[in-house]
Write a protein that holds these residues in place. Structure first.
Motif, PDB file in Angstrom:
ATOM      1  N   ASN B  35      -2.991   1.953   0.542  1.00  0.00           N
ATOM      2  CA  ASN B  35      -3.972   1.739   1.855  1.00  0.00           C
ATOM      3  C   ASN B  35      -3.872   0.438   2.345  1.00  0.00           C
ATOM      4  OD1 ASN B  35      -8.010   3.161   1.282  1.00  0.00           O
ATOM      5  ND2 ASN B  35      -5.645   3.961   1.529  1.00  0.00           N
ATOM      6  N   PRO B  36      -3.853   0.117   3.583  1.00  0.00           N
ATOM      7  CA  PRO B  36      -3.810  -1.382   3.729  1.00  0.00           C
ATOM      8  C   PRO B  36      -4.011  -2.369   3.575  1.00  0.00           C
ATOM      9  CG  PRO B  36      -3.776   0.419   6.080  1.00  0.00           C
ATOM     10  CD  PRO B  36      -4.392   1.385   4.787  1.00  0.00           C
ATOM     11  N   GLY B  39      -2.579  -5.269  -1.051  1.00  0.00           N
ATOM     12  CA  GLY B  39      -1.613  -6.456  -1.886  1.00  0.00           C
ATOM     13  C   GLY B  39      -0.121  -5.587  -2.264  1.00  0.00           C
ATOM     14  N   ASN B  56      -3.702 -10.970   4.549  1.00  0.00           N
ATOM     15  CA  ASN B  56      -5.156 -10.250   5.060  1.00  0.00           C
ATOM     16  C   ASN B  56      -5.259 -10.327   6.455  1.00  0.00           C
ATOM     17  OD1 ASN B  56      -7.795 -10.066   3.477  1.00  0.00           O
ATOM     18  ND2 ASN B  56      -8.059 -11.821   3.694  1.00  0.00           N
ATOM     19  N   THR B  60       0.305  -5.079   8.289  1.00  0.00           N
ATOM     20  CA  THR B  60       0.964  -6.509   8.381  1.00  0.00           C
ATOM     21  C   THR B  60       2.169  -5.594   7.765  1.00  0.00           C
ATOM     22  OG1 THR B  60      -0.748  -7.663   7.218  1.00  0.00           O
ATOM     23  CG2 THR B  60       1.805  -8.704   7.040  1.00  0.00           C
ATOM     24  N   THR B  61       2.545  -4.990   6.855  1.00  0.00           N
ATOM     25  CA  THR B  61       3.934  -4.668   6.955  1.00  0.00           C
ATOM     26  C   THR B  61       4.186  -3.180   8.035  1.00  0.00           C
ATOM     27  OG1 THR B  61       3.927  -4.920   4.406  1.00  0.00           O
ATOM     28  CG2 THR B  61       5.637  -3.392   5.771  1.00  0.00           C
ATOM     29  N   GLY B  85       1.061   0.591   4.713  1.00  0.00           N
ATOM     30  CA  GLY B  85      -0.243   0.676   4.378  1.00  0.00           C
ATOM     31  C   GLY B  85      -0.469   1.901   5.254  1.00  0.00           C
ATOM     32  N   ASN B 145      -5.130  -2.770  -7.875  1.00  0.00           N
ATOM     33  CA  ASN B 145      -5.048  -4.283  -7.784  1.00  0.00           C
ATOM     34  C   ASN B 145      -6.290  -5.141  -7.934  1.00  0.00           C
ATOM     35  OD1 ASN B 145      -3.570  -6.612  -7.379  1.00  0.00           O
ATOM     36  ND2 ASN B 145      -3.514  -5.888  -5.209  1.00  0.00           N
ATOM     37  N   LEU B 149     -10.840  -9.719  -7.929  1.00  0.00           N
ATOM     38  CA  LEU B 149     -11.716 -10.036  -7.465  1.00  0.00           C
ATOM     39  C   LEU B 149     -12.910  -9.185  -7.874  1.00  0.00           C
ATOM     40  CD1 LEU B 149      -9.947 -10.485  -3.195  1.00  0.00           C
ATOM     41  CD2 LEU B 149     -11.393 -12.167  -4.894  1.00  0.00           C
ATOM     42  N   LYS B 453     -11.000 -14.136   2.435  1.00  0.00           N
ATOM     43  CA  LYS B 453     -10.208 -14.609   0.558  1.00  0.00           C
ATOM     44  C   LYS B 453      -9.911 -16.061   0.835  1.00  0.00           C
ATOM     45  CE  LYS B 453      -8.250 -10.022  -1.231  1.00  0.00           C
ATOM     46  NZ  LYS B 453      -8.133  -9.617   0.116  1.00  0.00           N
TER      47      LYS B 453
END
Ligand SMILES: Nc1nc2c(ncn2[C@@H]2O[C@H](COP(=O)(O)OP(=O)(O)OP(=O)(O)O)[C@@H](O)[C@H]2O)c(=O)[nH]1
Ligand SMILES: [Mg+2]
Lengths: 87, 672
Positions: B35-36, B39, B56, B60-61, B85, B145, B149, B453
């Motif tokens: 998923n987007p 990480g 965050n 992004t990619t 993602g 991942n 958190l 974050k």
């Protein structure tokens, strides 16, 4: 709002019309265009939702995912209210 | 926990395989999917020692990235792929398509191993995608991942049970801290597969989700579902997504950003400027008079100084934007701006490409891929270069300081005004295009708001360092080269002394004249001569030829040369002006770059940078399209030269017209 909380069978309202803090169960997404995307984000029939912010755009939480939605989209998400309180 | 000590693995001779003997145990490539915002890129960076962009913000990619990773267990490096993602493997979206092309043997590489990166704090939704991948991939490993958190939030996940339910190895990780890497490598090298009850291939979203929820709730304890809220996120969102407060905060954040850029960076800037002035002086004192000395002091030191003074600002800009991206605030800014943007025909999603374009339009335009709708994407790409990129920053600083010499507050305001003007032009253009060539409305927003974050300072430092270095590399190569060429163009051909100059010199040499008068005459002759030389130089000839075009904007031939060379790269403007200023006889080398440029004069001796001309040049630089790489990327991302040509024509036209209006308006209003 109180009349909606009374159990009167499966009466659905658009997500956009709920109060902040309200809990709801998703019943149907009428907007064809955004349905698949919303489903992939976890907004599937039967999912429990919490309204975090109302207005345009609004925020809805499903499980631990928070999603920002334009009012147009929120209008097409049909839910039944399942209680919840303001915070 | 499946923690596996690294030392044991590395010492295990058996695992050190030569390339030829790579058995079925060693995968051909490792593909990172998920998923987007889970990480994947963070993990990719650690595996490959790369510095690909992470933030965050979901999406992004936007394209597949390949890297090589050296593992202690393997003699040869292994290829690693980082995918954009995707929420659903079977959905008809660009990300879904890319993922499908890379997974399930579709790429013709059956020995791939896939790492499904899942967010431990968001397990149920992530498991849907994980099950889809596990269903089509023989060799899959789940990287659980952000376990750090999850622990912070009081979630405990039964890794063994999760692994049993999925039928593949599950490795708890905290990619950002590098935790779990050894175990991940081990899991990839020793593939295991056990039968599992996954949802059927043709499962409806409801069925898949119900399965995922069942698994998630069985393996997680401490989760309170939709009632369990991340208090921090809830509180911050209460303010940051508020229709009024949220906008105010946004304005505050942006103002703060530009204030820091303008005000704080002046300290190191002054230092750098002083150093270069000193250097220039040194070359003047140490080298004998001649072409070499002129080249060094005027061409190289002057030109490079005009570029490097802006290094602190470039670094600060990237540092701050990276910090901001890592907090999760960008999604909120996109959220509160959605209404405003949609009025102008842009989607809320456009916010990130537009903000990124403040650093550079290239990554900005490429990040527009995260916008789902083609019309919206085109509108965003077309207006993104209006955002003031970091290459314009030096020009803004120079011109605003020239405009408001003794009023730093006004200069600061004008500086901020440039950014506003750029953003305003973008909105205006989106509105115009939405009514003409890109008819239609922006798609309504559907945007995941990731939890906040703590930003990684290390990431921000790295981004600042990388960008600073790349800026220095450009300054050290391209800009030095352009400076040398510019210097040569402005110093040659040498022209013979005009009769006027000869007469002045003759009068200065006349017997009986007192010394002071003679010096004055000589200086006058020198000034006249250098002006004639500059004007007659190649650069001067070029400038004079094109100057009529820019004359209505109040640009003289020198400013025209500056504008022309800045088509190579905008920041070249400052170094070009600096080189041109250095060739003038009255230029003092120990003066700073800015004061030298301020002293520039036209052929008739009047200042080049009058208030009106400087203001016109400023708006011209805000609006003009002067960047070849941007046009190339626009062409690539829009799939044709049409939109790139439109961008070039529209932006240049607008810049010219507005520059014209500003210059003539100011003149009419009595500003010189
Ligand atoms: N606390 C914590 N943060 C992490 C961890 N891994 C990644 N992050 C952060 O999570 C955010 C998203 O990371 P990315 O690597 O960009 O995620 P991605 O999966 O590549 O995202 P897309 O490219 O959007 O699909 C960044 O802010 C990271 O710093 C982790 O293990 N712990
Ligand atoms: Mg990524």
């Amino acid at each position: 709002m109180t009349d909606r909380r009374e159990r009167r069978g499966p009466r659905t309202v658009p997500l956009a019309e709920l109060a902040p803090g309200a809990m709801a169960i998703l019943r149907e997404i009428s907007d064809q265009e955004s349905r698949a995307v919303l489903q992939s984000l976890g907004l599937t029939s039967g999912a429990r939702l919490r309204v975090c912010r109302i207005g345009d755009p609004c925020i809805v939480q499903v499980r631990s995912t928070r999603i920002g939605l334009s009012k147009h989209v929120a209008q097409s998400v049909q839910v039944t209210v399942s209680g919840g309180e303001s915070w | 926990m499946v923690a596996q000590p690294a030392a044991v693995l590395a010492n295990d001779e058996e695992l050190l395989l030569p390339a030829e003997a790579r058995g079925p145990r060693v995968p051909g490539r490792v593909v990172l999917a998920g998923n987007p915002n889970t990480g994947k890129t963070t993990l990719f960076n650690i595996l490959c020692g790369a510095r690909a962009k992470t933030s965050n913000f979901p999406g992004t990619t936007t394209a597949v990235r390949t890297g090589r990773s050296q593992w202690p267990e393997l003699a040869e490096p292994i290829d690693v792929l980082d995918l954009p993602g995707a929420y659903d493997l079977h959905l008809d979206t660009p990300e879904g398509e890319i993922a499908r092309a890379a997974l399930g043997g579709a790429s013709g590489q059956p020995d791939d191993a896939v790492v499904v990166v899942v967010d431990a704090c968001n397990l149920a939704r992530n498991l849907v995608f994980a099950s889809q991948v596990v269903a089509v991939e023989q060799r899959a490993v789940v990287a659980l991942n952000m376990i750090d958190l999850a622990e912070q939030r009081g979630l405990t996940i039964d890794v063994v049970e999760l692994s049993r339910r999925l039928g593949v190895a599950v490795v708890p990780m905290a990619a950002r801290k590098g935790i779990g890497l050894d175990a991940l490598r081990l899991a990839l090298l020793t593939p295991t597969r056990t039968p599992a009850q996954l949802p059927p291939a043709n499962a409806t979203p409801e069925v898949a989700m119900a399965w995922a929820e069942g698994v998630a709730s069985d393996v997680t304890s401490g989760d309170r579902g939709v009632d369990g809220v991340d208090r921090l996120t809830e509180r911050l969102d209460h303010v940051l997504t508020h229709p009024v407060l949220g906008l105010l905060v946004f304005l505050g954040v942006m103002t703060g950003l530009f204030w820091v850029l303008f005000a704080l960076a002046t300290v190191p800037m002054d230092l750098i400027e002083a150093t270069f002035a000193h250097l220039g002086q040194l070359t003047e004192t140490w080298l004998p008079e001649g072409a070499v000395r002129d080249l060094l002091s005027q061409g190289i030191v002057g030109g490079v100084a005009g570029t490097i003074v802006f290094l602190p600002q470039i670094c600060l800009l990237f540092f701050l934007i990276t910090l901001l991206e890592d907090t999760g605030y960008l999604a909120r800014a996109a959220f509160v701006l959605d209404r405003l943007l949609s009025r102008f025909g842009l989607p809320g999603h456009a916010f990130v490409p537009l903000l990124t374009s403040h650093a550079c339009a290239l990554p900005g335009i490429m990040s527009a891929r995260l916008i789902p709708d083609r019309r919206d994407r085109l509108a965003t790409i077309l207006v993104a270069p209006f955002m003031s990129c970091s290459a314009r920053l030096p020009v803004y600083v120079l011109l605003t300081t020239l405009l408001f010499a003794d009023r730093p507050a006004a200069a600061g305001l004008a500086f901020a005004g440039c950014y506003l003007l750029g953003a305003g032009a973008a909105l205006f253009t989106a509105w115009i295009f939405g009514r003409t060539i890109l008819k239609g409305h922006a798609r309504p927003m559907i945007l995941e708001l990731p939890s906040y974050k703590v930003p990684s300072l290390r990431n921000a430092f790295m981004a600042a360092k990388d960008q600073g270095l790349s800026f220095l590399t450009t300054a050290g190569t391209v800009i030095v080269a352009i400076c040398i060429v510019m210097w040569w163009l402005s110093a040659y051909p040498k022209v013979a002394e005009t009769p006027q100059v000869q007469e002045l010199r003759a009068r200065a040499a006349a017997p009986g004249l007192d010394e002071a008068a003679a010096t004055t005459l000589t200086q006058e002759a020198d000034a006249l001569q250098s002006r004639a030389e500059q004007s007659g130089s190649f650069a001067g000839q070029m400038g004079h030829a094109v100057a009529p075009v820019f004359e209505p904007l109040g640009f003289d031939w020198q400013l025209t040369v500056g504008v022309l060379t800045s088509f190579l790269a905008r920041e070249v403007f400052v170094s070009t002006m600096s080189v041109l200023a250095g060739g003038q006889a009255d230029a003092e080398v120990d003066e700073g770059v800015v004061s030298r440029i301020r002293g520039m004069t036209k052929d008739d001796g009047s200042p080049v940078f009058t208030q009106a001309a400087a203001a016109a040049a400023l708006v011209f630089f805000v609006l003009a399209m002067q960047c070849l790489p941007t046009l190339t990327v626009t062409r690539k991302e829009t799939g044709g030269i049409r939109y790139a040509a439109l961008q070039l024509g529209y932006m240049s036209g607008l810049a010219y017209v507005v520059g014209f209006v500003v210059y003539q308006g100011l003149r009419a209003a009595g500003v010189s």
